[in-house]
Design a protein around this motif. Structure first.
Motif, PDB file in Angstrom:
ATOM      1  N   ALA A  13       0.754  -1.370  -0.080  1.00 32.71           N
ATOM      2  CA  ALA A  13       0.151  -0.407   0.144  1.00 32.71           C
ATOM      3  C   ALA A  13       0.422   1.090  -0.061  1.00 32.71           C
ATOM      4  N   ALA A  14       0.150   2.113  -0.427  1.00 27.01           N
ATOM      5  CA  ALA A  14       0.902   3.490  -0.887  1.00 27.01           C
ATOM      6  C   ALA A  14       1.271   4.360   0.982  1.00 27.01           C
ATOM      7  N   ALA A  15      -0.052   4.314   1.593  1.00 28.97           N
ATOM      8  CA  ALA A  15      -0.109   5.002   2.748  1.00 28.97           C
ATOM      9  C   ALA A  15      -0.659   4.397   4.075  1.00 28.97           C
ATOM     10  N   VAL A  16       0.012   4.162   4.954  1.00 30.88           N
ATOM     11  CA  VAL A  16      -0.397   3.669   6.725  1.00 30.88           C
ATOM     12  C   VAL A  16      -1.849   4.070   6.509  1.00 30.88           C
ATOM     13  N   PRO A  17      -2.014   2.600   6.645  1.00 36.13           N
ATOM     14  CA  PRO A  17      -3.472   2.910   6.741  1.00 36.13           C
ATOM     15  C   PRO A  17      -4.772   3.412   7.722  1.00 36.13           C
ATOM     16  N   ASP A  18      -6.032   3.757   8.036  1.00 38.88           N
ATOM     17  CA  ASP A  18      -5.857   4.240   8.693  1.00 38.88           C
ATOM     18  C   ASP A  18      -7.153   3.587  10.240  1.00 38.88           C
ATOM     19  N   LEU A  25      -3.571  -3.274  14.369  1.00 40.45           N
ATOM     20  CA  LEU A  25      -2.124  -2.823  14.867  1.00 40.45           C
ATOM     21  C   LEU A  25      -0.787  -2.625  14.151  1.00 40.45           C
ATOM     22  N   PHE A  26       0.261  -2.487  13.939  1.00 39.27           N
ATOM     23  CA  PHE A  26       0.722  -1.155  13.443  1.00 39.27           C
ATOM     24  C   PHE A  26       2.328  -2.244  13.664  1.00 39.27           C
ATOM     25  N   GLU A  27       3.372  -3.239  13.100  1.00 41.47           N
ATOM     26  CA  GLU A  27       4.571  -3.284  13.289  1.00 41.47           C
ATOM     27  C   GLU A  27       5.769  -3.289  12.590  1.00 41.47           C
ATOM     28  N   PRO A  28       6.870  -3.208  12.952  1.00 39.36           N
ATOM     29  CA  PRO A  28       7.932  -2.485  12.183  1.00 39.36           C
ATOM     30  C   PRO A  28       8.428  -3.950  10.875  1.00 39.36           C
ATOM     31  N   LYS A  29       8.437  -3.202   9.734  1.00 38.30           N
ATOM     32  CA  LYS A  29       8.863  -3.915   9.098  1.00 38.30           C
ATOM     33  C   LYS A  29      10.404  -4.193   8.610  1.00 38.30           C
ATOM     34  N   TRP A  30      10.643  -6.030   9.331  1.00 46.30           N
ATOM     35  CA  TRP A  30      12.136  -6.541   9.548  1.00 46.30           C
ATOM     36  C   TRP A  30      12.271  -6.680   7.641  1.00 46.30           C
ATOM     37  N   ASP A  31      13.948  -6.028   8.050  1.00 49.30           N
ATOM     38  CA  ASP A  31      14.125  -6.589   6.642  1.00 49.30           C
ATOM     39  C   ASP A  31      15.150  -8.570   6.697  1.00 49.30           C
ATOM     40  N   GLY A  32      14.409  -9.478   6.796  1.00 50.45           N
ATOM     41  CA  GLY A  32      15.966 -10.625   6.328  1.00 50.45           C
ATOM     42  C   GLY A  32      14.269 -12.026   6.320  1.00 50.45           C
ATOM     43  N   PHE A  33      15.281 -12.429   6.332  1.00 44.65           N
ATOM     44  CA  PHE A  33      13.759 -13.836   6.033  1.00 44.65           C
ATOM     45  C   PHE A  33      13.405 -14.258   6.699  1.00 44.65           C
ATOM     46  N   ARG A  34      11.793 -14.190   6.271  1.00 44.91           N
ATOM     47  CA  ARG A  34      10.552 -14.657   6.759  1.00 44.91           C
ATOM     48  C   ARG A  34      10.968 -16.134   7.230  1.00 44.91           C
ATOM     49  N   GLY A  35      10.620 -16.594   8.310  1.00 47.54           N
ATOM     50  CA  GLY A  35      10.507 -17.773   8.968  1.00 47.54           C
ATOM     51  C   GLY A  35       9.571 -18.106  10.095  1.00 47.54           C
ATOM     52  N   LEU A  36       9.410 -19.429  10.309  1.00 47.36           N
ATOM     53  CA  LEU A  36       8.311 -20.278  11.077  1.00 47.36           C
ATOM     54  C   LEU A  36       9.226 -21.580  11.655  1.00 47.36           C
ATOM     55  N   ASP A 161      -1.149   0.259  18.103  1.00 52.60           N
ATOM     56  CA  ASP A 161      -2.518   1.260  16.992  1.00 52.60           C
ATOM     57  C   ASP A 161      -2.516   2.437  16.966  1.00 52.60           C
ATOM     58  N   ASP A 162      -1.571   3.343  17.080  1.00 51.71           N
ATOM     59  CA  ASP A 162      -1.634   4.154  16.689  1.00 51.71           C
ATOM     60  C   ASP A 162      -0.719   4.815  15.084  1.00 51.71           C
ATOM     61  N   ARG A 163      -1.184   5.109  14.450  1.00 50.21           N
ATOM     62  CA  ARG A 163      -1.044   5.118  13.673  1.00 50.21           C
ATOM     63  C   ARG A 163      -0.077   6.509  13.551  1.00 50.21           C
ATOM     64  N   ALA A 164      -0.279   7.777  13.802  1.00 54.24           N
ATOM     65  CA  ALA A 164       0.699   8.439  14.493  1.00 54.24           C
ATOM     66  C   ALA A 164       2.292   7.796  13.832  1.00 54.24           C
ATOM     67  N   ILE A 165       2.668   7.222  14.921  1.00 55.00           N
ATOM     68  CA  ILE A 165       3.508   6.238  15.688  1.00 55.00           C
ATOM     69  C   ILE A 165       4.113   5.504  14.822  1.00 55.00           C
ATOM     70  N   ALA A 166       3.238   4.853  13.927  1.00 57.46           N
ATOM     71  CA  ALA A 166       3.413   3.836  12.727  1.00 57.46           C
ATOM     72  C   ALA A 166       4.323   4.817  11.583  1.00 57.46           C
ATOM     73  N   GLN A 167       3.708   6.165  11.754  1.00 54.18           N
ATOM     74  CA  GLN A 167       3.893   7.085  10.312  1.00 54.18           C
ATOM     75  C   GLN A 167       5.576   6.998  10.918  1.00 54.18           C
ATOM     76  N   ARG A 168       5.432   7.492  11.840  1.00 55.79           N
ATOM     77  CA  ARG A 168       6.916   8.094  12.644  1.00 55.79           C
ATOM     78  C   ARG A 168       7.854   6.772  12.463  1.00 55.79           C
ATOM     79  N   TRP A 169       7.122   5.582  13.218  1.00 56.85           N
ATOM     80  CA  TRP A 169       8.470   4.063  12.912  1.00 56.85           C
ATOM     81  C   TRP A 169       8.844   4.057  10.762  1.00 56.85           C
ATOM     82  N   LEU A 170       7.593   3.881   9.776  1.00 49.29           N
ATOM     83  CA  LEU A 170       8.393   4.740   8.898  1.00 49.29           C
ATOM     84  C   LEU A 170       9.142   5.576   9.034  1.00 49.29           C
TER      85      LEU A 170
END
Length: 344
Positions: A13-18, A25-36, A161-170
């Motif tokens: 998506a182009a922007a953090v959703p409302d 719930l928003f999380e940082p997107k880690w740049d690695g290998f997906r693992g289970l 769950d705060d969109r503003a914090i997620a935007q700051r993380w981005l």
């Protein structure tokens, strides 16, 4: 041992959703290998996005995680490697990608020099309880309780769950090597292989399949690499090309891609006829066919129909990705907008 499912995936998506419309719930997107991580109390296995298990490539996790996990469980998360001095560490993709190596001695050496971490962000099973049908809200609560006392190299991803914090993380976390934010609907069950999550990245990227290459106009080396995506019908379609390689890289690519070259009964390389446009004229559009096994990540600006509008840029190889996962539904969908509203 738990049965390891296909991981739940995300659409761009182009922007953090409302989150006021759909609880998220928003999380940082880690740049690695997906693992289970599947730990049954006796043995530990590491599954991946595709058919290739990752267990043999991360012996330090296999050794250390059983002593940290409080009991049998099935975790979803990301394997990452961090390098740099204390206080200035960042994720290191190159160090991580070097771990996919056929020599066990090399893997063992790197596991000591650049040890991996596992960032947990979902819990699919705990003991005998299969949690996949529960909402993410419930799974996250159980994950937090289970990993309350976790220590390195096992970490619980942070959330908000705060969109503003997620935007700051981005904006801020890019400096640590992370590549965006993920939004997860709180009321959804786990959906193996489905793109029901939302990812917001710093640039538009896509995982594509290398399906052939054209020889450089000099007659030596790779001039452009043709790439494709799988459609809903399972057909691999050419979607564009990657060019602008250095002289050294053009020659190196010929060597690297040699094991993938399709050959006829006599051992000669099989060639294909590329797509023509009104601009190609009499230009040679033939290319050397490759078995569709190698995945690369590319940067792109936009789609036009089912193809990339312009030549895409090479970002990196993705040894952790299966070619079958390279589908159109990973791409960012741009919302329609009336041209009349632009003109007026």
């Amino acid at each position: 041992m738990y049965e390891i499912p296909a991981p739940m995936l995300a659409k761009a998506a182009a922007a953090v959703p409302d989150p006021s419309k759909t609880p998220m719930l928003f999380e940082p997107k880690w740049d690695g290998f997906r693992g289970l991580i599947a730990w049954d109390g006796e043995s530990l296995e590491i599954g991946s996005r595709g058919a290739k298990p990752l267990t043999r490539y991360f012996p330090e996790l296999v050794e250390q995680l059983p002593g940290i996990l409080p009991g049998p469980c099935l975790l979803d998360g990301e394997i990452v490697v961090a390098t740099g001095p204390a206080g200035a560490q960042r994720l290191d993709w190159e160090a991580l990608s070097q771990r996919i190596h056929p020599a066990a001695s090399r893997v063992a050496k790197l596991s000591v020099e650049t040890p991996a971490m596992f960032i947990a962000f979902d819990l699919l099973a705990e003991g005998d309880d299969d949690l996949q049908r529960l909402s993410f809200r419930e799974r996250r609560a159980r994950l937090e309780r289970m990993l309350a006392d976790a220590t390195d190299p096992l970490h619980l991803t942070r959330t908000t769950d705060d969109r503003a914090i997620a935007q700051r993380w981005l904006e801020e976390f890019e400096g640590a090597g992370l590549d965006g934010v993920v939004a997860k609907p709180l009321d959804d069950p786990y959906a193996p292989g489905k793109r029901t999550l939302i990812k917001i990245k710093h640039a538009r990227t896509a995982d594509v399949v290398a399906l052939g290459y054209r020889v450089h106009k000099s007659g030596s080396g790779v001039g452009s690499l043709l790439v494709g995506l799988y459609g809903d019908d399972g057909v691999l379609r050419q979607v564009g090309g990657v060019a602008a390689w250095s002289d050294a890289m053009r020659q190196q690519l010929v060597e690297d891609l040699e094991p993938l070259v399709e050959r006829d009964a006599e051992g000669a390389a099989v060639t294909g006829e590329g797509e023509r446009s009104r601009f190609s004229g009499a230009k040679d559009v033939s290319f050397v066919r490759l078995r569709p096994e190698r995945v690369l990540e590319v940067k792109y600006d936009q789609l036009e129909g089912a193809r990339f509008r312009h030549t895409v840029q090479f970002a990196r190889w993705r040894p952790d990705r299966d070619a079958s996962s390279c589908t159109y539904d990973q791409l960012d969908t741009v919302a329609g907008y009336d041209l009349a509203d632009v003109l007026t």
